[in-house]
Design a protein around this motif. Structure first.
Motif, PDB file in Angstrom:
ATOM      1  N   LEU A  57     -10.242  12.165  -1.567  1.00  0.00           N
ATOM      2  CA  LEU A  57      -9.467  11.039  -2.105  1.00  0.00           C
ATOM      3  C   LEU A  57      -9.914  10.737  -3.534  1.00  0.00           C
ATOM      4  O   LEU A  57     -11.101  10.598  -3.811  1.00  0.00           O
ATOM      5  N   LEU A  59      -9.578   7.999  -6.561  1.00  0.00           N
ATOM      6  CA  LEU A  59      -9.194   6.637  -6.904  1.00  0.00           C
ATOM      7  C   LEU A  59      -9.151   6.475  -8.418  1.00  0.00           C
ATOM      8  O   LEU A  59      -9.897   7.145  -9.136  1.00  0.00           O
ATOM      9  N   LEU A 107      -3.162   3.851   2.227  1.00  0.00           N
ATOM     10  CA  LEU A 107      -3.151   5.164   1.605  1.00  0.00           C
ATOM     11  C   LEU A 107      -2.106   6.039   2.295  1.00  0.00           C
ATOM     12  O   LEU A 107      -1.897   5.935   3.505  1.00  0.00           O
ATOM     13  N   VAL A 109      -0.463  10.034   2.927  1.00  0.00           N
ATOM     14  CA  VAL A 109      -0.719  11.475   2.856  1.00  0.00           C
ATOM     15  C   VAL A 109       0.612  12.201   2.714  1.00  0.00           C
ATOM     16  O   VAL A 109       1.678  11.652   2.990  1.00  0.00           O
ATOM     17  N   TRP A 119      -3.842  13.730  -0.074  1.00  0.00           N
ATOM     18  CA  TRP A 119      -3.497  12.362  -0.404  1.00  0.00           C
ATOM     19  C   TRP A 119      -2.353  12.336  -1.405  1.00  0.00           C
ATOM     20  O   TRP A 119      -2.362  13.083  -2.389  1.00  0.00           O
ATOM     21  N   ALA A 123      -2.961   6.522  -5.066  1.00  0.00           N
ATOM     22  CA  ALA A 123      -4.021   5.890  -4.275  1.00  0.00           C
ATOM     23  C   ALA A 123      -4.676   4.775  -5.081  1.00  0.00           C
ATOM     24  O   ALA A 123      -4.811   4.854  -6.306  1.00  0.00           O
ATOM     25  N   SER A 124      -5.093   3.724  -4.385  1.00  0.00           N
ATOM     26  CA  SER A 124      -5.717   2.577  -5.037  1.00  0.00           C
ATOM     27  C   SER A 124      -6.776   1.999  -4.119  1.00  0.00           C
ATOM     28  O   SER A 124      -6.817   2.306  -2.919  1.00  0.00           O
ATOM     29  N   GLY A 127      -5.095   0.089  -1.424  1.00  0.00           N
ATOM     30  CA  GLY A 127      -4.619   0.968  -0.358  1.00  0.00           C
ATOM     31  C   GLY A 127      -5.747   1.413   0.549  1.00  0.00           C
ATOM     32  O   GLY A 127      -5.584   1.516   1.773  1.00  0.00           O
ATOM     33  N   LEU A 128      -6.899   1.676  -0.048  1.00  0.00           N
ATOM     34  CA  LEU A 128      -8.081   2.037   0.738  1.00  0.00           C
ATOM     35  C   LEU A 128      -8.465   0.900   1.673  1.00  0.00           C
ATOM     36  O   LEU A 128      -8.730   1.121   2.866  1.00  0.00           O
ATOM     37  N   THR A 131      -6.107   0.640   4.576  1.00  0.00           N
ATOM     38  CA  THR A 131      -6.379   1.674   5.577  1.00  0.00           C
ATOM     39  C   THR A 131      -7.560   1.291   6.449  1.00  0.00           C
ATOM     40  O   THR A 131      -7.518   1.445   7.682  1.00  0.00           O
TER      41      THR A 131
END
Length: 203
Positions: A57, A59, A107, A109, A119, A123-124, A127-128, A131
């Motif tokens: 991932l 970021l 997040l 996929v 991914w 992604a941010s 978002g992490l 999740t």
């Protein structure tokens, strides 16, 4: 995950869920000495070591606001997990933090041309956190067999939290190679002392 406590003796610890892995990054009070979410590198190292799938991932640059948000969710999860482990009510403030994090898109996929998962762009940190928060909600509200197995290590001086995913459901320790073995050693010493005591002679 491999833990390296200050007293030495690194060991492997499986908390059983992504959300519980976040609790290994520090916390308030006495847990502050384990804090790693005070720098962007600390967060990125956790992401790389976590069970997030697929790996790799990426970021965008992480700032202090992002780190503060991650610590807030982590501390809320810590309180909720400890409460569940000990049968206490779940704090409304902690629930509000986790639910707010989960309300953001998680997040995402996607599938590559070779049939692999990766991914999706965009992604941010938000978002992490979504999740992680959704993983916590799944754990706490999922099948009773899982939700009822959230526990704290049985050692009197260890506060690691985990969900027991073993088939028998009798896990007591963070890891047998650490607290489990320490308990065995203490029990053996106590038993040896007890067996070695001689009765006082009678007058």
């Amino acid at each position: 995950m491999i833990l390296n406590p200050p007293d030495g003796g690194s060991f492997r610890f499986d908390p059983g869920a992504l959300c519980l892995e976040l609790l290994l990054t520090g916390g308030p009070g006495p847990l502050a000495r384990f804090e790693v979410l005070d720098t962007p590198a600390g967060l990125l190292d956790w992401v790389a070591a976590s069970r997030l799938e697929p790996p790799g991932l990426r970021l965008p640059p992480v700032d202090e606001g992002d780190l503060a948000a991650v610590r807030e969710v982590r501390d809320a999860l810590l309180g909720l997990t400890a409460a569940r482990a000990h049968g206490r009510p779940l704090a409304a403030a902690g629930l509000a933090v986790v639910n707010a994090a989960a309300a953001v898109p998680p997040l995402a996929v996607r599938m590559t041309a070779t049939g692999q998962r990766e991914w999706a762009p965009g992604a941010s940190v938000a978002g992490l956190l979504s999740t992680v928060a959704r993983d916590a909600i799944d754990l706490f509200t999922g099948p009773h067999a899982a939700a009822g197995r959230i526990r704290e290590c049985a050692s009197h001086d260890c506060y690691l939290l985990f969900v027991d995913t073993s088939r028998p459901g009798r896990r007591r320790w963070c890891a047998m190679e650490r607290c489990g073995n320490r308990h065995k050693v203490r029990a053996h010493r106590a038993r040896t002392r007890s067996e070695g005591e001689e009765p006082c002679p009678q007058d």
